[in-house]
Design a protein around this motif. Structure first.
Motif, PDB file in Angstrom:
ATOM      1  N   GLU C  36      45.498 -35.536 -69.037  1.00 14.94           N
ATOM      2  CA  GLU C  36      46.267 -36.689 -69.019  1.00 14.94           C
ATOM      3  C   GLU C  36      45.658 -37.627 -67.865  1.00 14.94           C
ATOM      4  O   GLU C  36      46.190 -38.659 -68.130  1.00 14.94           O
ATOM      5  N   THR C  37      44.903 -36.951 -66.794  1.00 12.61           N
ATOM      6  CA  THR C  37      44.361 -37.854 -65.844  1.00 12.61           C
ATOM      7  C   THR C  37      43.260 -38.691 -66.510  1.00 12.61           C
ATOM      8  O   THR C  37      43.168 -39.813 -65.939  1.00 12.61           O
ATOM      9  N   ALA C  40      44.653 -41.453 -68.518  1.00 12.40           N
ATOM     10  CA  ALA C  40      45.312 -42.581 -67.638  1.00 12.40           C
ATOM     11  C   ALA C  40      44.017 -43.323 -67.156  1.00 12.40           C
ATOM     12  O   ALA C  40      44.157 -44.650 -67.075  1.00 12.40           O
ATOM     13  N   THR C  41      42.975 -42.800 -66.629  1.00  8.64           N
ATOM     14  CA  THR C  41      42.256 -43.484 -65.874  1.00  8.64           C
ATOM     15  C   THR C  41      41.300 -44.404 -66.982  1.00  8.64           C
ATOM     16  O   THR C  41      40.966 -45.488 -66.783  1.00  8.64           O
ATOM     17  N   ARG C  44      43.275 -47.436 -67.731  1.00  8.29           N
ATOM     18  CA  ARG C  44      43.448 -48.290 -66.717  1.00  8.29           C
ATOM     19  C   ARG C  44      41.958 -49.054 -66.359  1.00  8.29           C
ATOM     20  O   ARG C  44      41.601 -50.190 -66.027  1.00  8.29           O
ATOM     21  N   LEU C  45      40.833 -48.385 -66.815  1.00  8.05           N
ATOM     22  CA  LEU C  45      39.648 -49.013 -66.679  1.00  8.05           C
ATOM     23  C   LEU C  45      39.245 -49.906 -67.720  1.00  8.05           C
ATOM     24  O   LEU C  45      38.507 -50.749 -67.639  1.00  8.05           O
TER      25      LEU C  45
ATOM     26  N   THR D  76      40.077 -43.059 -59.722  1.00  6.67           N
ATOM     27  CA  THR D  76      39.764 -42.670 -61.030  1.00  6.67           C
ATOM     28  C   THR D  76      40.096 -41.186 -61.090  1.00  6.67           C
ATOM     29  O   THR D  76      40.181 -40.530 -62.379  1.00  6.67           O
ATOM     30  N   GLU D  79      46.204 -39.586 -60.878  1.00  2.00           N
ATOM     31  CA  GLU D  79      47.173 -40.687 -61.116  1.00  2.00           C
ATOM     32  C   GLU D  79      47.947 -41.199 -59.937  1.00  2.00           C
ATOM     33  O   GLU D  79      48.710 -42.274 -60.275  1.00  2.00           O
TER      34      GLU D  79
END
Lengths: 150, 150, 150, 150
Positions: C36-37, C40-41, C44-45, D76, D79
């Motif tokens: 999940e990290t 999310a990354t 966002r990128l 990155t 979170e």
């Protein structure tokens, strides 16, 4: 990935496998030792209650694939001993599969069992392969090492 | 410059002078030790046949102006012990007059007497004052230090 | 040498190629992230106006061969943002052909477009392969990095 | 030793005391900033919900004796935000009495409150005075810093 890998105390019957790893390790440091020094070191590493503790990583086929040698010594800063990880080596053919991590886990376990509050070791500042691992299991310090030999 | 300076083995009657230097040394490293650790360390440093050897630099007035603490421990690379110079300190008021050099001379002499073939120590890479001296009496190695504390 | 290489902003459809590179990059640092990290990354990128900017190098066959991740953040020293190049990776199979240089050119261009006056990044002091490139496109500073994790 | 020292969030009325410290800090780095940059930085450091957090150490007489500036930014790799301690300074007249330690304690507390899992900062490798403190409150990493300015 390290399925089948066992890390255990070094014992008298391990001489052949240990010697093969020890020779490779010394070659890495471009060092040569008199055979009687290796004899004495192996004997001390196998002693159950001495200052030296040998650990051996063995794969599922019973083959020695890694070693770790610990030296326990007193310190002026604490009443418990320090544990110096003097030698750590994994057979190049067995690298990348977590053997070094397994050895370090067992180093920490042995150090705790023997009452040490701190494990430390040194490595050449340019040894990227080793340091990229060490950065994940320990902390770099600000210290450099000086020496004088007679 | 070091006329009148004597470097000799630490002994039971030196506690007061030793403690003054030890406290300053620990403060330099922003460290605090429980009093019982200092008690135990002082006692071990004074033992005639232990692994720890304390050296004290005393000036012409009998005042303690410097200390050196040696730890002798086995190594897997040699049958003779290594001598680790764990602590070295000179009273700031007595610096620049050769006390540290006199202490290191005596460290080397003690190491030889006790059968060590190698003396080593560590220092913070940014400790320029110390390193400018060490560069004249020993060799920098390429090693950095990693540690893990429990 | 980099004919056919395009460096462009990362977008939603790049997930598969990006993930392959990201996994290799994390493995290099012996790191594991929760899925999940990474989700999310990646999200966002790809955001067009966020603090994170993802860049992807794609070869003539449309295959992702390199990535760069930028973090824009304020600084107390300037009214314009700093651009931190947090991640840079080139597929080992595509190294030596100028992909990293192309990525860094685009990093600089993106930083300028977004108003940053300074791009910086860190690398392990022993990463010789990376540093020999960085020395040609940026300046080494005298700074070392300290950290504390909760 | 730090009796009477309070560390608290920076606020609008602190400008004079803050400016005195900030000027000394910039002089230490041989840097000069346009006045409008300092104006903008001070304003952003005082904002209650921004990315910048200013902390001020004040002594029993209400005099500003130290500052810390935090920058929160995304990463990155996680979170939660990273907390970058961009500036830390203690008035030379107030050094050696624990003000820096008090500031760092409050930096850690602020970072935790704002959800950061990691605080980091950089310092010149030869800044022994600073590093001898940092070695006691954080860990040195293996990273060096490269930069490119437009």
């Amino acid at each position: 990935m390290t399925e089948g890998i066992t890390v255990r105390r070094l014992r008298g019957g391990d001489r052949e496998g240990w010697q093969r790893l020890w020779d490779q390790y010394l070659r890495f440091y471009r060092a040569e030792l008199p055979p009687e020094t290796s004899d004495a070191t192996f004997a001390r590493l196998c002693e159950p209650d001495g200052d030296l503790v040998g650990l051996l990583a063995v794969n599922g086929d019973g083959r020695a694939v890694g070693l770790a040698h610990l030296v326990f010594h007193p310190s002026t800063w604490t009443e418990t001993p320090y544990c110096y990880l003097e030698d750590l080596f994994v057979d190049p053919a067995s690298r990348g599969s977590g053997v070094a991590n397994r050895l370090i886990d067992m180093v920490y376990e042995s150090a705790r069992e023997l009452g040490a509050g701190r494990v430390y070791w040194t490595t050449q500042q340019f040894n990227g392969a080793a340091r990229s691992l060490y950065d994940t299991v320990a902390h770099l310090t600000s210290f450099v090492v000086y020496e004088h030999e007679f």
